[in-house]
Design a protein around this motif. Structure first.
Motif, PDB file in Angstrom:
ATOM      1  N   ARG A  94      10.297  12.575   7.492  1.00 36.98           N
ATOM      2  CA  ARG A  94       8.867  12.420   7.141  1.00 36.98           C
ATOM      3  C   ARG A  94       8.368  13.695   6.464  1.00 36.98           C
ATOM      4  O   ARG A  94       7.588  13.640   5.525  1.00 36.98           O
ATOM      5  CB  ARG A  94       8.005  12.145   8.388  1.00 36.98           C
ATOM      6  N   THR A 136       1.795  -6.780  -4.285  1.00 41.08           N
ATOM      7  CA  THR A 136       0.369  -6.410  -4.396  1.00 41.08           C
ATOM      8  C   THR A 136      -0.099  -6.581  -5.851  1.00 41.08           C
ATOM      9  O   THR A 136      -1.204  -7.085  -6.107  1.00 41.08           O
ATOM     10  CB  THR A 136       0.147  -4.951  -3.937  1.00 41.08           C
ATOM     11  N   CYS A 175       2.330   4.410   6.571  1.00 42.97           N
ATOM     12  CA  CYS A 175       3.184   4.394   5.380  1.00 42.97           C
ATOM     13  C   CYS A 175       3.135   5.759   4.673  1.00 42.97           C
ATOM     14  O   CYS A 175       2.070   6.200   4.263  1.00 42.97           O
ATOM     15  CB  CYS A 175       2.699   3.304   4.434  1.00 42.97           C
ATOM     16  N   PRO A 176       4.284   6.396   4.521  1.00 42.72           N
ATOM     17  CA  PRO A 176       4.265   7.692   3.825  1.00 42.72           C
ATOM     18  C   PRO A 176       4.172   7.537   2.306  1.00 42.72           C
ATOM     19  O   PRO A 176       3.943   8.508   1.593  1.00 42.72           O
ATOM     20  CB  PRO A 176       5.625   8.309   4.196  1.00 42.72           C
ATOM     21  N   ARG A 205       3.238   6.546  12.344  1.00 45.74           N
ATOM     22  CA  ARG A 205       4.163   5.789  11.498  1.00 45.74           C
ATOM     23  C   ARG A 205       3.471   5.211  10.262  1.00 45.74           C
ATOM     24  O   ARG A 205       4.024   4.337   9.589  1.00 45.74           O
ATOM     25  CB  ARG A 205       4.814   4.669  12.307  1.00 45.74           C
ATOM     26  N   ILE A 248      14.192   6.182   8.121  1.00 48.10           N
ATOM     27  CA  ILE A 248      12.832   6.589   8.448  1.00 48.10           C
ATOM     28  C   ILE A 248      12.047   5.386   9.009  1.00 48.10           C
ATOM     29  O   ILE A 248      11.205   5.517   9.885  1.00 48.10           O
ATOM     30  CB  ILE A 248      12.164   7.165   7.177  1.00 48.10           C
ATOM     31  N   ARG A 251       6.110  -2.838  16.142  1.00 48.74           N
ATOM     32  CA  ARG A 251       6.317  -1.651  16.976  1.00 48.74           C
ATOM     33  C   ARG A 251       6.924  -2.087  18.307  1.00 48.74           C
ATOM     34  O   ARG A 251       6.909  -3.262  18.655  1.00 48.74           O
ATOM     35  CB  ARG A 251       4.976  -0.976  17.238  1.00 48.74           C
ATOM     36  N   GLY A 276      -1.196   2.809  10.479  1.00 49.98           N
ATOM     37  CA  GLY A 276      -1.936   3.988  10.941  1.00 49.98           C
ATOM     38  C   GLY A 276      -1.083   4.771  11.928  1.00 49.98           C
ATOM     39  O   GLY A 276       0.040   4.389  12.245  1.00 49.98           O
ATOM     40  N   TRP A 304      13.757  11.809  12.353  1.00 45.41           N
ATOM     41  CA  TRP A 304      12.623  11.101  11.722  1.00 45.41           C
ATOM     42  C   TRP A 304      11.563  12.111  11.266  1.00 45.41           C
ATOM     43  O   TRP A 304      11.057  12.040  10.150  1.00 45.41           O
ATOM     44  CB  TRP A 304      12.049  10.088  12.724  1.00 45.41           C
ATOM     45  N   PRO A 360      -4.112  -1.699   5.548  1.00 45.76           N
ATOM     46  CA  PRO A 360      -2.953  -2.312   4.883  1.00 45.76           C
ATOM     47  C   PRO A 360      -1.711  -1.433   4.935  1.00 45.76           C
ATOM     48  O   PRO A 360      -0.590  -1.931   4.776  1.00 45.76           O
ATOM     49  CB  PRO A 360      -3.428  -2.483   3.425  1.00 45.76           C
ATOM     50  N   PHE A 361      -1.869  -0.116   5.141  1.00 48.45           N
ATOM     51  CA  PHE A 361      -0.717   0.776   5.213  1.00 48.45           C
ATOM     52  C   PHE A 361      -0.437   1.208   6.653  1.00 48.45           C
ATOM     53  O   PHE A 361       0.331   2.147   6.881  1.00 48.45           O
ATOM     54  CB  PHE A 361      -0.969   2.033   4.365  1.00 48.45           C
ATOM     55  N   THR A 410       6.759  -4.424  -1.666  1.00 43.90           N
ATOM     56  CA  THR A 410       5.357  -4.325  -1.262  1.00 43.90           C
ATOM     57  C   THR A 410       4.457  -4.114  -2.488  1.00 43.90           C
ATOM     58  O   THR A 410       3.450  -4.792  -2.660  1.00 43.90           O
ATOM     59  CB  THR A 410       5.157  -3.135  -0.307  1.00 43.90           C
ATOM     60  N   ARG A 417      10.118   1.300  17.106  1.00 48.34           N
ATOM     61  CA  ARG A 417      10.184   0.183  16.160  1.00 48.34           C
ATOM     62  C   ARG A 417      11.007  -0.926  16.799  1.00 48.34           C
ATOM     63  O   ARG A 417      11.998  -0.642  17.479  1.00 48.34           O
ATOM     64  CB  ARG A 417      10.917   0.595  14.883  1.00 48.34           C
ATOM     65  N   THR A 473       2.203  -6.343   4.007  1.00 48.12           N
ATOM     66  CA  THR A 473       2.826  -6.592   5.322  1.00 48.12           C
ATOM     67  C   THR A 473       1.686  -6.950   6.270  1.00 48.12           C
ATOM     68  O   THR A 473       1.141  -6.060   6.933  1.00 48.12           O
ATOM     69  CB  THR A 473       3.576  -5.343   5.832  1.00 48.12           C
TER      70      THR A 473
HETATM   71  C1  HEM Z   1       1.326  -1.757  -1.582  1.00 43.75           C
HETATM   72  C2  HEM Z   1       2.308  -0.978  -1.199  1.00 43.75           C
HETATM   73  C3  HEM Z   1       2.691  -0.696   0.230  1.00 43.75           C
HETATM   74  C4  HEM Z   1       2.198  -1.220   1.398  1.00 43.75           C
HETATM   75  C5  HEM Z   1       1.085  -2.253   1.580  1.00 43.75           C
HETATM   76  C6  HEM Z   1       2.924  -0.584   2.489  1.00 43.75           C
HETATM   77  C7  HEM Z   1       2.697  -0.833   3.830  1.00 43.75           C
HETATM   78  C8  HEM Z   1       3.390  -0.239   4.869  1.00 43.75           C
HETATM   79  C9  HEM Z   1       3.143  -0.501   6.261  1.00 43.75           C
HETATM   80  C10 HEM Z   1       2.090  -1.444   6.816  1.00 43.75           C
HETATM   81  C11 HEM Z   1       4.017   0.265   6.985  1.00 43.75           C
HETATM   82  C12 HEM Z   1       4.114   0.315   8.522  1.00 43.75           C
HETATM   83  C13 HEM Z   1       3.088   1.275   9.065  1.00 43.75           C
HETATM   84  C14 HEM Z   1       2.951   1.278  10.585  1.00 43.75           C
HETATM   85  O1  HEM Z   1       3.907   0.956  11.298  1.00 43.75           O
HETATM   86  O2  HEM Z   1       1.855   1.618  11.071  1.00 43.75           O
HETATM   87  C15 HEM Z   1       4.820   1.006   6.039  1.00 43.75           C
HETATM   88  C16 HEM Z   1       5.815   1.883   6.394  1.00 43.75           C
HETATM   89  C17 HEM Z   1       6.593   2.542   5.478  1.00 43.75           C
HETATM   90  N1  HEM Z   1       6.438   2.534   4.102  1.00 43.75           N
HETATM   91 FE1  HEM Z   1       5.079   1.520   3.031  1.00 43.75          FE
HETATM   92  N2  HEM Z   1       3.830   0.298   1.970  1.00 43.75           N
HETATM   93  C18 HEM Z   1       3.719   0.262   0.591  1.00 43.75           C
HETATM   94  C19 HEM Z   1       4.427   1.029  -0.313  1.00 43.75           C
HETATM   95  C20 HEM Z   1       5.373   1.945   0.015  1.00 43.75           C
HETATM   96  C21 HEM Z   1       6.051   2.800  -0.932  1.00 43.75           C
HETATM   97  C22 HEM Z   1       5.782   2.840  -2.444  1.00 43.75           C
HETATM   98  C23 HEM Z   1       6.957   3.522  -0.210  1.00 43.75           C
HETATM   99  C24 HEM Z   1       7.928   4.546  -0.667  1.00 43.75           C
HETATM  100  C25 HEM Z   1       8.410   4.652  -1.851  1.00 43.75           C
HETATM  101  C26 HEM Z   1       6.832   3.136   1.185  1.00 43.75           C
HETATM  102  C27 HEM Z   1       7.592   3.637   2.218  1.00 43.75           C
HETATM  103  C28 HEM Z   1       7.405   3.336   3.567  1.00 43.75           C
HETATM  104  C29 HEM Z   1       8.231   3.890   4.636  1.00 43.75           C
HETATM  105  C30 HEM Z   1       9.421   4.836   4.463  1.00 43.75           C
HETATM  106  C31 HEM Z   1       7.709   3.394   5.844  1.00 43.75           C
HETATM  107  C32 HEM Z   1       8.205   3.661   7.255  1.00 43.75           C
HETATM  108  C33 HEM Z   1       7.388   4.767   7.921  1.00 43.75           C
HETATM  109  C34 HEM Z   1       7.814   5.042   9.361  1.00 43.75           C
HETATM  110  O3  HEM Z   1       8.227   4.131  10.071  1.00 43.75           O
HETATM  111  O4  HEM Z   1       7.697   6.192   9.795  1.00 43.75           O
HETATM  112  N3  HEM Z   1       5.856   2.182   1.280  1.00 43.75           N
HETATM  113  N4  HEM Z   1       4.419   0.700   4.765  1.00 43.75           N
END
Ligand code: HEM
Length: 493
Positions: free
Chosen positions: A128, A304, A434-435, A432, A115, A366, A429, A124, A426-427, A300, A99, A360
């Motif tokens: 996860r 949305t 989005c969990p 990493r 995380i 990254r 891939g 990490w 959008p989340f 986020t 990151r 995002t």
């Molecule tokens: C519309 C809602 C959401 C969107 C669009 C979103 C999107 C993302 C994206 C794009 C990433 C980066 C993924 C990558 O690097 O490939 C991410 C990471 C993450 N998201 Fe979400 N997210 C959302 C909701 C949430 C929720 C509800 C939670 C937890 C309660 C959450 C927790 C996390 C965490 C902890 C990471 C870091 C994962 C890592 O680096 O290993 N997100 N999210």
């Protein structure tokens, strides 16, 4: 003496020129093509407040797959096609899984337990795993559905009480989501929706402050040598804010541990905190994880939902279709989370919102852990890599009529956001990804469905929905300008 000073100054000047020009030139060897950088500032002046849109334009000129640019002294590579996203998030996922940690957030105690920001190390992996098997497990999500349903209904009641008044939708939705999180995490509300000074004002202020600091630019992100000086005190401010939040939570954790001891090891409340305590995590890890869930989840999801509301306002026929689907499947029953799998148009609507308005737009940055070759180009170690999910989801080569908001495109299609279809990410891939997907999709689905089923609204001052201007700012903005203002009107079946 003067001659000596002049000589020293000249030596420094030459070193400076070397660092910024000659060394820079050699480090661009083999990089993907890109716009010519200016000395020192690189391509910074070409960036406005919507880098994802500017990057999409640069991709047209320099490389539909990959292009590179300089932000100050930082080398950045941007992936703008599904093929390039596949390379970054799948083929080279391990090497590109670092990151880039924003300078303001380089607070050691937090990053090491985070995380979002720590490397994909054992810590990490453990965090996860706790998220996957405990916090976001199907059983846990299901067991807390009633809380989200009740909060969605509370939001509707609050808006009904504001009938005829102008409401800034992001503020109430954000408040609702923080409360849902408060309930899921430690079984208590954070905001009092009806009273802007109510709820836990202290915690509310800290969370706002953290989100705002996360959104403010830090020159050290472009000139890392400034990082150690923390010239504008941003890192100190983040550290202070985190400490204040941790102090509030620390007291609660101590109380929970005490109660657990007295109750012969069982926690009376079934929330995230009890899960994390049962999983044996220490206070530092729990603090960092809770902060992360609030930080990553609330803004986020609320942005949305604001976009979803904006699209419904602009497209009343889609609102009507959602309503009709609920009527035909549920009759007069109030919608529940367990109904969502039976509401395909609602699911398609949520997907379409995430396609056009990813919270995002360029995922989270990254960093290359090692130098590697991607699509015939060199990605140097420590280079920052961004994936322009926003541009990919609007590419006319991939999507028919891409700017049209049309949930129908997802009906009968297997296309999903779970990280396997690189035209729709959008989340993110790879490792990493989005969990929080299972939780985010439930939130968004139940809030949108409950609002549509129970409330009608219009724009203030008789404004025509077709006049609604919908412009994204960069990523995690609180969308203060222009906010979506609505006038709620109750509906009765
Ligand atoms: C519309 C809602 C959401 C969107 C669009 C979103 C999107 C993302 C994206 C794009 C990433 C980066 C993924 C990558 O690097 O490939 C991410 C990471 C993450 N998201 Fe979400 N997210 C959302 C909701 C949430 C929720 C509800 C939670 C937890 C309660 C959450 C927790 C996390 C965490 C902890 C990471 C870091 C994962 C890592 O680096 O290993 N997100 N999210």
């Amino acid at each position: 003496m003067e001659v000596f000073s002049a000589t020293i100054a000249s030596i420094f000047f030459i070193i400076f020129i070397y660092i910024f020009f000659i060394k820079d030139q050699s480090s661009t060897k083999g990089l993907p093509p890109g716009p010519k950088p200016w000395p020192i500032v690189g391509n910074l002046l070409q960036l406005g407040d919507k880098p994802h849109a500017q990057f999409a334009e640069l991709a047209q000129t320099y490389g539909h797959d990959l292009f590179s640019l300089k932000l100050g002294s930082q080398t950045v590579v941007v992936a703008s096609s599904p093929a390039a996203a596949t390379q970054v998030l799948k083929t080279h996922d391990r090497i590109l899984s670092g990151r880039y940690v924003f300078q303001s957030f380089r607070v050691e105690k937090h990053v090491n337990n985070s995380i979002v920001w720590c490397e994909c190390n054992d810590n990490w992996k453990m965090l996860r795993k706790v998220c996957r098997t405990e916090v976001f497990s199907a059983k846990m999500i299901e067991s807390q559905a009633h809380l989200r349903e009740a909060k969605a209904m509370e939001l509707v009641e609050f808006l009904k009480g504001r009938e005829g008044q102008v409401v800034k939708i992001i503020e109430v939705v954000f408040g609702s989501l923080v409360n849902i999180f408060g309930r899921l995490i430690f079984s208590q509300d954070v905001f009092d929706l009806g009273d802007p000074t109510g709820g836990s004002a202290e915690m509310k202020d800290h969370i706002w402050q953290m989100l705002e600091m996360g959104n403010s630019a830090n020159p050290a992100d472009y000139f890392p040598f400034l990082g150690k000086f923390d010239l504008f005190g941003q890192r100190r401010a983040v550290a202070n804010c985190l400490q204040q939040i941790y102090d509030v939570w620390g007291a609660m954790l101590r109380e929970r541990r005490r109660a657990a001891k007295e109750g012969a090891g069982s926690h009376p409340l079934h929330d995230f905190v009890s899960i994390l305590l049962d999983a044996g995590l220490d206070d530092q890890r729990i603090n960092a994880l809770l902060m992360e869930l609030f930080g990553a989840g609330t803004e986020t999801s609320s942005s949305t939902i604001e976009w979803a509301m904006a699209e419904l306002t602009k497209n009343p026929s889609i609102k009507e279709k959602l309503r009709r689907e609920m009527e035909s499947v549920l009759g007069k029953e109030r919608v529940k989370e367990s109904d969502i799998p039976r509401l395909p148009y609602l699911q398609a609507f949520v997907k379409e919102t995430l396609r056009l308005h990813p919270a995002t737009p360029m995922l989270l940055p990254r960093r290359a852990l090692e130098t590697c070759q991607v699509m015939g180009y060199t990605i140097p170690k420590d280079c920052q890599i961004m994936v322009n999910a926003w541009a990919i989801a609007r590419d006319p080569k991939i999507w028919k009529d891409p700017l049209k908001f049309s949930p129908e495109r997802f009906l009968g299609s297997s296309l999903d956001f779970k990280g396997n279809d690189f035209e729709f990410i959008p989340f993110g891939g790879g490792r990493r990804i989005c969990p929080g997907i299972p939780l985010a999709t439930q939130f968004i689905g139940i809030i949108v469905a409950t609002l549509v089923q129970n409330l009608d609204w219009s724009l203030p001052n008789g404004m025509d929905p077709s006049e609604l201007v919908m412009e994204e700012k960069f990523g995690l903005t609180l969308q203060k300008e222009p906010p979506l203002l609505i006038v709620p009107k109750s509906i009765y079946f």
